[in-house]
Motif scaffolding. Structure first.
Motif, PDB file in Angstrom:
ATOM      1  N   ARG A  19       0.848  -1.185   0.000  1.00 24.42           N
ATOM      2  CA  ARG A  19       0.000   0.000   0.000  1.00 24.42           C
ATOM      3  C   ARG A  19       0.884   1.235   0.000  1.00 24.42           C
ATOM      4  O   ARG A  19       1.679   1.439   0.922  1.00 24.42           O
ATOM      5  N   TRP A  34      -1.878   8.538  -9.366  1.00 23.16           N
ATOM      6  CA  TRP A  34      -0.664   7.744  -9.213  1.00 23.16           C
ATOM      7  C   TRP A  34      -0.156   7.393 -10.611  1.00 23.16           C
ATOM      8  O   TRP A  34      -0.932   6.979 -11.474  1.00 23.16           O
ATOM      9  N   ALA A  47      -3.747   5.332 -11.754  1.00 19.72           N
ATOM     10  CA  ALA A  47      -5.067   5.535 -11.157  1.00 19.72           C
ATOM     11  C   ALA A  47      -5.225   6.986 -10.768  1.00 19.72           C
ATOM     12  O   ALA A  47      -4.242   7.694 -10.545  1.00 19.72           O
ATOM     13  N   THR A  55     -13.276   7.449  -9.612  1.00 13.96           N
ATOM     14  CA  THR A  55     -11.938   6.908  -9.865  1.00 13.96           C
ATOM     15  C   THR A  55     -11.768   6.506 -11.319  1.00 13.96           C
ATOM     16  O   THR A  55     -12.733   6.293 -12.062  1.00 13.96           O
ATOM     17  N   TYR A  57      -8.840   3.994 -13.680  1.00 13.69           N
ATOM     18  CA  TYR A  57      -7.708   3.081 -13.593  1.00 13.69           C
ATOM     19  C   TYR A  57      -7.183   2.734 -14.983  1.00 13.69           C
ATOM     20  O   TYR A  57      -7.947   2.648 -15.948  1.00 13.69           O
ATOM     21  N   PHE A  65      -5.516  -3.050  -8.306  1.00  8.43           N
ATOM     22  CA  PHE A  65      -5.150  -1.851  -7.560  1.00  8.43           C
ATOM     23  C   PHE A  65      -6.407  -1.080  -7.178  1.00  8.43           C
ATOM     24  O   PHE A  65      -7.405  -1.099  -7.910  1.00  8.43           O
ATOM     25  N   ILE A  67      -7.423   2.872  -5.562  1.00 10.73           N
ATOM     26  CA  ILE A  67      -7.027   4.192  -5.066  1.00 10.73           C
ATOM     27  C   ILE A  67      -8.086   4.689  -4.096  1.00 10.73           C
ATOM     28  O   ILE A  67      -9.285   4.477  -4.309  1.00 10.73           O
ATOM     29  N   TYR A  77      -4.103   6.984  -1.109  1.00 14.57           N
ATOM     30  CA  TYR A  77      -3.489   5.663  -1.018  1.00 14.57           C
ATOM     31  C   TYR A  77      -3.626   4.914  -2.343  1.00 14.57           C
ATOM     32  O   TYR A  77      -4.548   5.149  -3.112  1.00 14.57           O
ATOM     33  N   LEU A  78      -2.719   3.997  -2.543  1.00 11.81           N
ATOM     34  CA  LEU A  78      -2.828   3.064  -3.650  1.00 11.81           C
ATOM     35  C   LEU A  78      -2.583   1.669  -3.102  1.00 11.81           C
ATOM     36  O   LEU A  78      -1.456   1.313  -2.770  1.00 11.81           O
ATOM     37  N   MET A  80      -2.166  -2.042  -3.697  1.00 10.86           N
ATOM     38  CA  MET A  80      -1.746  -2.860  -4.830  1.00 10.86           C
ATOM     39  C   MET A  80      -1.743  -4.323  -4.418  1.00 10.86           C
ATOM     40  O   MET A  80      -0.971  -4.714  -3.541  1.00 10.86           O
ATOM     41  N   TYR A  91       6.984   4.750  -8.457  1.00 12.95           N
ATOM     42  CA  TYR A  91       5.609   5.221  -8.408  1.00 12.95           C
ATOM     43  C   TYR A  91       5.583   6.653  -7.888  1.00 12.95           C
ATOM     44  O   TYR A  91       6.187   6.970  -6.860  1.00 12.95           O
ATOM     45  N   CYS A  93       3.164  10.179  -7.044  1.00 15.17           N
ATOM     46  CA  CYS A  93       1.883  10.764  -6.725  1.00 15.17           C
ATOM     47  C   CYS A  93       1.820  12.134  -7.388  1.00 15.17           C
ATOM     48  O   CYS A  93       2.844  12.817  -7.515  1.00 15.17           O
TER      49      CYS A  93
END
Length: 124
Positions: A19, A34, A47, A55, A57, A65, A67, A77-78, A80, A91, A93
């Motif tokens: 996460r 993300w 995402a 959302t 994706y 995943f 978000i 948050y992501l 995964m 990754y 943000c």
């Protein structure tokens, strides 16, 4: 200026979970996204989440995943799950204004502020 700080990256075996967190210095309700970039590859939108909870994706992560955001903590948050070798990347943000909607691609040009990134490495 908005400061974004990612955390939660690390090394995990294929099939595992991580996460990622992104803490924002601003309480302004931006659209949060993300992105990831693997060595030798273009940056990919993973995402995005809008202030109303909508959302979007990338097809490559749909169903794996998720978000989410905690407005009280100014954090996105992501989650995964079912990580694959091809998920290995840095990754990032990002925060922007273009509304996130299901099916709308997550595009880097729509985002203004960026974090420094956190590395995710998936091994077999």
């Amino acid at each position: 200026q908005v400061r974004l700080v990612e955390s939660g990256g690390g090394s995990v075996q294929s099939g595992g979970s991580l996460r990622l967190s992104c803490a924002s210095s601003s309480s302004t309700r931006y659209v949060m996204g993300w992105f990831r970039q693997a060595p030798g590859k273009e940056r990919e939108g993973v995402a995005a989440i809008d202030s109303d909870g909508s959302t979007s994706y990338a097809d490559s992560v749909k169903g794996r995943f998720a978000i989410s955001q905690d407005d009280a903590k100014n954090t996105v948050y992501l989650q995964m799950n079912s990580l694959k070798l091809e998920d290995t990347a840095m990754y990032y943000c990002a925060a922007g204004f273009r509304r996130a909607r299901p099916g709308r691609p997550v595009v880097a040009d729509d985002f203004i502020y960026w974090g420094q990134g956190t590395q995710v490495t998936v091994s077999s």
